[in-house]
Design a protein around this motif. Sequence first.
Motif, mmCIF file in Angstrom:
data_model
loop_
_atom_site.group_PDB
_atom_site.id
_atom_site.type_symbol
_atom_site.label_atom_id
_atom_site.label_comp_id
_atom_site.label_asym_id
_atom_site.label_seq_id
_atom_site.Cartn_x
_atom_site.Cartn_y
_atom_site.Cartn_z
ATOM 1 N N TYR A 53 -20.506 -4.617 31.523
ATOM 2 C CA TYR A 53 -20.832 -5.101 30.185
ATOM 3 C C TYR A 53 -19.812 -6.152 29.762
ATOM 4 N N ILE A 54 -20.187 -6.906 28.713
ATOM 5 C CA ILE A 54 -19.315 -7.927 28.118
ATOM 6 C C ILE A 54 -19.193 -7.630 26.627
ATOM 7 N N VAL A 55 -17.996 -7.842 26.096
ATOM 8 C CA VAL A 55 -17.747 -7.694 24.667
ATOM 9 C C VAL A 55 -17.416 -9.077 24.115
ATOM 10 N N LYS A 56 -18.123 -9.472 23.049
ATOM 11 C CA LYS A 56 -17.853 -10.739 22.361
ATOM 12 C C LYS A 56 -17.519 -10.413 20.914
ATOM 13 N N THR A 57 -16.631 -11.193 20.317
ATOM 14 C CA THR A 57 -16.274 -10.972 18.922
ATOM 15 C C THR A 57 -16.347 -12.282 18.143
ATOM 16 N N ALA A 58 -16.542 -12.148 16.848
ATOM 17 C CA ALA A 58 -16.518 -13.299 15.934
ATOM 18 C C ALA A 58 -15.852 -12.843 14.649
ATOM 19 N N GLY A 59 -15.086 -13.717 14.041
ATOM 20 C CA GLY A 59 -14.378 -13.366 12.819
ATOM 21 C C GLY A 59 -12.969 -12.898 13.138
ATOM 22 N N GLU A 60 -12.166 -12.787 12.112
ATOM 23 C CA GLU A 60 -10.760 -12.405 12.281
ATOM 24 C C GLU A 60 -10.561 -10.930 11.936
ATOM 25 N N ARG A 61 -10.159 -10.166 12.917
ATOM 26 C CA ARG A 61 -9.824 -8.765 12.730
ATOM 27 C C ARG A 61 -8.604 -8.430 13.572
ATOM 28 N N ARG A 62 -8.049 -7.262 13.357
ATOM 29 C CA ARG A 62 -6.844 -6.865 14.086
ATOM 30 C C ARG A 62 -7.116 -6.649 15.571
ATOM 31 N N ARG A 63 -8.271 -6.142 15.919
ATOM 32 C CA ARG A 63 -8.616 -5.926 17.327
ATOM 33 C C ARG A 63 -9.226 -7.189 17.910
ATOM 34 N N ARG A 64 -8.838 -7.491 19.138
ATOM 35 C CA ARG A 64 -9.462 -8.624 19.816
ATOM 36 C C ARG A 64 -9.553 -8.317 21.309
ATOM 37 N N VAL A 65 -10.483 -8.998 21.949
ATOM 38 C CA VAL A 65 -10.725 -8.791 23.373
ATOM 39 C C VAL A 65 -9.718 -9.619 24.164
ATOM 40 N N ALA A 66 -9.107 -8.971 25.148
ATOM 41 C CA ALA A 66 -8.154 -9.653 26.029
ATOM 42 C C ALA A 66 -8.607 -9.454 27.467
ATOM 43 N N ASP A 67 -8.531 -10.522 28.248
ATOM 44 C CA ASP A 67 -8.887 -10.445 29.657
ATOM 45 C C ASP A 67 -7.652 -10.031 30.453
ATOM 46 N N PHE A 68 -7.771 -8.945 31.202
ATOM 47 C CA PHE A 68 -6.674 -8.461 32.026
ATOM 48 C C PHE A 68 -7.177 -8.364 33.461
ATOM 49 N N GLU A 69 -6.918 -9.421 34.229
ATOM 50 C CA GLU A 69 -7.341 -9.490 35.625
ATOM 51 C C GLU A 69 -8.831 -9.194 35.791
ATOM 52 N N GLY A 70 -9.636 -9.788 34.933
ATOM 53 C CA GLY A 70 -11.083 -9.636 35.025
ATOM 54 C C GLY A 70 -11.658 -8.484 34.228
ATOM 55 N N LEU A 71 -10.828 -7.637 33.660
ATOM 56 C CA LEU A 71 -11.297 -6.541 32.813
ATOM 57 C C LEU A 71 -11.098 -6.911 31.357
ATOM 58 N N GLN A 72 -12.084 -6.603 30.543
ATOM 59 C CA GLN A 72 -11.948 -6.837 29.116
ATOM 60 C C GLN A 72 -11.337 -5.600 28.473
ATOM 61 N N LEU A 73 -10.199 -5.779 27.844
ATOM 62 C CA LEU A 73 -9.519 -4.702 27.139
ATOM 63 C C LEU A 73 -9.361 -5.097 25.679
ATOM 64 N N ILE A 74 -9.130 -4.118 24.832
ATOM 65 C CA ILE A 74 -8.939 -4.393 23.411
ATOM 66 C C ILE A 74 -7.450 -4.321 23.108
ATOM 67 N N GLU A 75 -6.947 -5.373 22.460
ATOM 68 C CA GLU A 75 -5.556 -5.365 22.049
ATOM 69 C C GLU A 75 -5.487 -5.468 20.530
ATOM 70 N N PHE A 76 -4.407 -4.960 19.992
ATOM 71 C CA PHE A 76 -4.189 -5.018 18.550
ATOM 72 C C PHE A 76 -3.189 -6.117 18.248
ATOM 73 N N ARG A 77 -3.547 -6.971 17.307
ATOM 74 C CA ARG A 77 -2.625 -8.009 16.860
ATOM 75 C C ARG A 77 -1.743 -7.448 15.764
ATOM 76 N N ASP A 78 -0.590 -8.087 15.569
ATOM 77 C CA ASP A 78 0.275 -7.717 14.452
ATOM 78 C C ASP A 78 -0.444 -8.011 13.146
ATOM 79 N N GLU A 79 -0.220 -7.187 12.162
ATOM 80 C CA GLU A 79 -0.826 -7.398 10.850
ATOM 81 C C GLU A 79 -0.486 -8.776 10.296
ATOM 82 N N THR A 80 0.689 -9.292 10.617
ATOM 83 C CA THR A 80 1.122 -10.595 10.094
ATOM 84 C C THR A 80 0.377 -11.748 10.736
ATOM 85 N N ASP A 81 -0.264 -11.544 11.901
ATOM 86 C CA ASP A 81 -1.003 -12.606 12.577
ATOM 87 C C ASP A 81 -2.415 -12.787 12.049
ATOM 88 N N ILE A 82 -2.876 -11.854 11.223
ATOM 89 C CA ILE A 82 -4.252 -11.884 10.726
ATOM 90 C C ILE A 82 -4.284 -12.623 9.391
#
Length: 101
Positions: free
Chosen positions: A69-98
């Motif tokens: 499966y593929i995960v796509k996102t739109a808009g600004e939220r704390r969680r974002r999709v990160a590519d890790f060697e071909g796997l899509q993982l969810i990472e949390f951004r710092d509150e100050t980056d949002i």
Amino acid sequence: MSNLLVISTTAVPDYVRGSLSRWLTEPAPGLYVGTVSARVRDRLWEAVSDAVEDGAAVCVHPADNEQRYIVKTAGERRRRVADFEGLQLIEFRDETDIPQV
């Protein structure tokens, strides 16, 4: 391969919700599920991501990759999709980056 599509929305304009409900079922507020062609899926996601404004949306659909499966996102939220060697993982951004709305 199955054409199941899941889209979750938060604080999107009403016309976006109306567009999604024409093609997909809304089993819970802001959660849309259905089986559509790849063309319809891509056009729906394009419409949602273009109109998200201050809200957010997530799209999950089958793909020919390791996770199936593929995960796509739109808009600004704390969680974002990160590519890790071909796997899509969810990472949390710092509150100050949002951006604050």
